[in-house]
Enzyme design. Sequence first.
Site, PDB file in Angstrom:
ATOM      1  N   ALA A   1     -88.695  11.709  38.054  1.00 40.15           N
ATOM      2  CA  ALA A   1     -88.706  13.073  38.600  1.00 40.15           C
ATOM      3  C   ALA A   1     -87.868  13.243  39.857  1.00 40.15           C
ATOM      4  O   ALA A   1     -87.685  14.364  40.321  1.00 40.15           O
ATOM      5  CB  ALA A   1     -90.152  13.494  38.884  1.00 40.15           C
TER       6      ALA A   1
ATOM      7  N   TYR B   1     -76.935   0.309  25.746  1.00 39.74           N
ATOM      8  CA  TYR B   1     -77.474   1.635  26.086  1.00 39.74           C
ATOM      9  C   TYR B   1     -77.838   2.398  24.804  1.00 39.74           C
ATOM     10  O   TYR B   1     -78.929   2.967  24.696  1.00 39.74           O
ATOM     11  CB  TYR B   1     -76.456   2.428  26.920  1.00 39.74           C
ATOM     12  CG  TYR B   1     -76.926   3.831  27.193  1.00 39.74           C
ATOM     13  CD1 TYR B   1     -78.039   4.052  28.016  1.00 39.74           C
ATOM     14  CD2 TYR B   1     -76.313   4.939  26.612  1.00 39.74           C
ATOM     15  CE1 TYR B   1     -78.516   5.340  28.249  1.00 39.74           C
ATOM     16  CE2 TYR B   1     -76.784   6.226  26.846  1.00 39.74           C
ATOM     17  CZ  TYR B   1     -77.882   6.417  27.657  1.00 39.74           C
ATOM     18  OH  TYR B   1     -78.358   7.691  27.871  1.00 39.74           O
TER      19      TYR B   1
ATOM     20  N   LYS C   1     -81.525   3.903  23.273  1.00 36.89           N
ATOM     21  CA  LYS C   1     -81.797   5.293  22.884  1.00 36.89           C
ATOM     22  C   LYS C   1     -82.140   5.397  21.392  1.00 36.89           C
ATOM     23  O   LYS C   1     -82.887   6.290  20.988  1.00 36.89           O
ATOM     24  CB  LYS C   1     -80.618   6.194  23.272  1.00 36.89           C
ATOM     25  CG  LYS C   1     -80.450   6.318  24.794  1.00 36.89           C
ATOM     26  CD  LYS C   1     -81.703   6.952  25.457  1.00 36.89           C
ATOM     27  CE  LYS C   1     -81.557   7.128  26.949  1.00 36.89           C
ATOM     28  NZ  LYS C   1     -82.718   7.806  27.565  1.00 36.89           N
TER      29      LYS C   1
ATOM     30  N   GLY D   1     -76.069  15.388  25.043  1.00 33.59           N
ATOM     31  CA  GLY D   1     -74.744  14.778  25.216  1.00 33.59           C
ATOM     32  C   GLY D   1     -74.454  14.703  26.708  1.00 33.59           C
ATOM     33  O   GLY D   1     -75.312  14.318  27.506  1.00 33.59           O
TER      34      GLY D   1
ATOM     35  N   VAL E   1     -74.337  15.397  30.344  1.00 31.59           N
ATOM     36  CA  VAL E   1     -75.059  16.204  31.328  1.00 31.59           C
ATOM     37  C   VAL E   1     -74.617  15.723  32.701  1.00 31.59           C
ATOM     38  O   VAL E   1     -74.652  14.515  32.975  1.00 31.59           O
ATOM     39  CB  VAL E   1     -76.593  16.005  31.208  1.00 31.59           C
ATOM     40  CG1 VAL E   1     -77.323  16.967  32.151  1.00 31.59           C
ATOM     41  CG2 VAL E   1     -77.066  16.196  29.770  1.00 31.59           C
TER      42      VAL E   1
HETATM   43  C1  8X3 Z   1     -75.847  10.223  27.733  1.00 32.55           C
HETATM   44  C2  8X3 Z   1     -74.868  10.661  26.733  1.00 32.55           C
HETATM   45  O1  8X3 Z   1     -72.651  10.240  25.565  1.00 32.55           O
HETATM   46  O2  8X3 Z   1     -72.886   9.395  27.839  1.00 32.55           O
HETATM   47  O3  8X3 Z   1     -77.021   9.739  27.178  1.00 32.55           O
HETATM   48  O4  8X3 Z   1     -74.013   8.313  26.038  1.00 32.55           O
HETATM   49  S1  8X3 Z   1     -73.563   9.597  26.540  1.00 32.55           S
END
Ligand code: 8X3
Length: 260
Positions: free
Chosen positions: A10, A153, A157, A184, A186
């Site tokens: 947060a 990464y 996810k 995507g 941000v």
């Molecule tokens: C973030 C989006 O495309 O940088 O989770 O992996 S990206």
Amino acid sequence: MATYSFITGASSGIGYAVALKLAEQKRSLIISARRQNKLLDLKKQCLKNGAREVICLPFDIQTAKGLKTLTDFLNKNKTLKIDILVNSAGLAKGTELVSKSNIADWEAMLNTNVKGLFYTTRVLLDRIIATSGHIVNLGSVAGRLVYEGGAVYCATKFAVRAFSEGLRMDLKGTGVRVSNIEPGMVNTEFSKVRLGSQQKADLIYDDMLPLSATDIAESILWCVNQPPHVNIQEVVIYPTDQASVGQVVRGVKSLKHKKK
Ligand code: 8X3
């Protein structure tokens, strides 16, 4: 005891923006992250926005010690219930090929994005079931498509996506909803943390119009404010300037330049 909406991660980005939006709905909040000073600032803002009550719970989701802070807090507050859990703590570290990547970066990503999210959900689950609440996981388009330099990464996810699906199955009949939010690009601290400098991060969003943390927070609010029989299972949100992973429009064709 009151019912609270619980937000991890947060202190910045999407978690921060979601807390502000949930505050506008006059909810009681538990805000958690590592940085206590940021949580205290956020608490003030949330109370200004209308939150009924705000508890700051600083802990490091990456560590067993951090998670013990959470379980100790729950043991002291046995009747506390949770209506919404927003699992927003998450990060990426590095873009190296697997052969060149740093194991410490892997640890940070696996411990936060996977273990931290799984364990937090597990320890709060009975209290979420007690309210037929809502679990909102912050996945990513990286949980749908893999890209070079993102193996670990993306794997974290993909794990969030699998966990969200499995949870939904295991919770059927409880009235608990599970949503996986998959953004995507941000523009938050995400790229600075991943690449190690603001200068490098700025290049990622150079000459294009990315999403903001508030854009994602609004989608989360839309999910949680659906009637109880409606579960938005997944939300995939790209900026209009990003057609897919690695498909980014920059320069004169970008909405950045078209925006009035
Ligand atoms: C973030 C989006 O495309 O940088 O989770 O992996 S990206």
